[in-house]
Design a protein around this motif. Sequence first.
Motif, short mmCIF file in Angstrom:
data_model
loop_
_atom_site.label_atom_id
_atom_site.label_comp_id
_atom_site.label_asym_id
_atom_site.label_seq_id
_atom_site.Cartn_x
_atom_site.Cartn_y
_atom_site.Cartn_z
N LYS A 184 87.67 15.60 54.86
CA LYS A 184 88.77 16.76 54.70
C LYS A 184 88.76 17.15 53.34
O LYS A 184 88.73 16.41 52.36
CB LYS A 184 90.10 16.24 55.57
CG LYS A 184 90.14 16.42 56.73
CD LYS A 184 91.50 15.86 57.17
CE LYS A 184 91.88 15.91 58.64
NZ LYS A 184 92.96 15.15 59.26
N GLY A 185 88.75 18.60 53.16
CA GLY A 185 88.91 19.16 51.65
C GLY A 185 87.61 19.11 51.05
O GLY A 185 87.36 19.80 50.13
N ARG A 186 86.34 18.57 51.67
CA ARG A 186 85.12 18.40 51.07
C ARG A 186 84.04 19.28 51.87
O ARG A 186 83.28 19.75 51.48
CB ARG A 186 84.40 17.23 50.81
CG ARG A 186 85.55 16.36 50.02
CD ARG A 186 84.69 14.91 49.41
NE ARG A 186 84.48 14.28 50.80
CZ ARG A 186 83.43 13.70 50.85
NH1 ARG A 186 82.31 13.86 50.35
NH2 ARG A 186 83.34 12.84 52.16
N PHE A 187 84.38 19.27 53.38
CA PHE A 187 83.29 19.93 54.09
C PHE A 187 83.79 21.00 54.91
O PHE A 187 85.08 20.96 55.33
CB PHE A 187 82.76 18.71 55.20
CG PHE A 187 82.08 17.62 54.69
CD1 PHE A 187 81.75 17.63 53.39
CD2 PHE A 187 81.25 16.88 55.65
CE1 PHE A 187 80.93 16.50 52.89
CE2 PHE A 187 80.32 15.92 55.20
CZ PHE A 187 80.44 15.61 53.88
N THR A 188 83.13 21.91 55.24
CA THR A 188 83.79 23.12 56.10
C THR A 188 82.75 23.51 56.95
O THR A 188 81.45 23.88 56.71
CB THR A 188 83.80 24.41 55.06
OG1 THR A 188 84.73 23.91 54.14
CG2 THR A 188 84.47 25.44 55.93
N ILE A 189 83.33 23.47 58.29
CA ILE A 189 82.37 24.07 59.38
C ILE A 189 82.70 25.42 59.63
O ILE A 189 83.70 25.86 59.57
CB ILE A 189 82.61 23.13 60.67
CG1 ILE A 189 81.73 23.51 61.64
CG2 ILE A 189 83.94 23.36 61.17
CD1 ILE A 189 81.51 22.40 62.96
N SER A 190 81.69 26.43 60.08
CA SER A 190 81.91 27.69 60.40
C SER A 190 80.72 28.22 61.11
O SER A 190 79.66 27.51 61.54
CB SER A 190 81.73 28.35 59.03
OG SER A 190 80.36 28.38 58.47
N ARG A 191 81.23 29.29 61.68
CA ARG A 191 80.10 29.91 62.68
C ARG A 191 79.73 31.26 62.34
O ARG A 191 80.53 32.01 61.91
CB ARG A 191 80.70 29.75 64.30
CG ARG A 191 80.02 30.29 65.44
CD ARG A 191 80.73 30.60 66.57
NE ARG A 191 81.71 29.95 66.82
CZ ARG A 191 82.11 29.02 67.55
NH1 ARG A 191 81.16 28.43 68.08
NH2 ARG A 191 83.34 28.37 67.57
#
Length: 125
Positions: free
Chosen positions: A63-70
């Motif tokens: 949390k706060g370091r990784f971002t998932i997106s589409r």
Amino acid sequence: VQLQASGGGLVQAGGSLRLSCTTSSAILKISSVGWYRQAPGKQRELVATIAPLGSTNYADSVKGRFTISRDSAKNTVYLQMNSLKPEDTAVYYCAAEPRRLITSEVRNAKNFGSWGQGTLVTVSS
């Protein structure tokens, strides 16, 4: 559904990588998609998920370091990884299931019907 995971590599601690999970069909925009990882000698763990309508969840460790997106136009789900740590070293897998999975379901890898081949992320100290 055949998924293709890519983007892994060797990076120094504090660096960034972006993983991609792609497929030739438009199935990802209606799917729950998850990124899992498995470090040597450890069990596979859930890293992040994105639901069909876009809600996201993350493991506490990222949390706060990784971002998932589409990006539905590109049939691709991304995992942006920043501030990488040596403990992030693992083979990362993307997984998809063409329906909305509830919170308890996404934690069980068996609920994802399609898997990518894995991409290795190595973070050096």
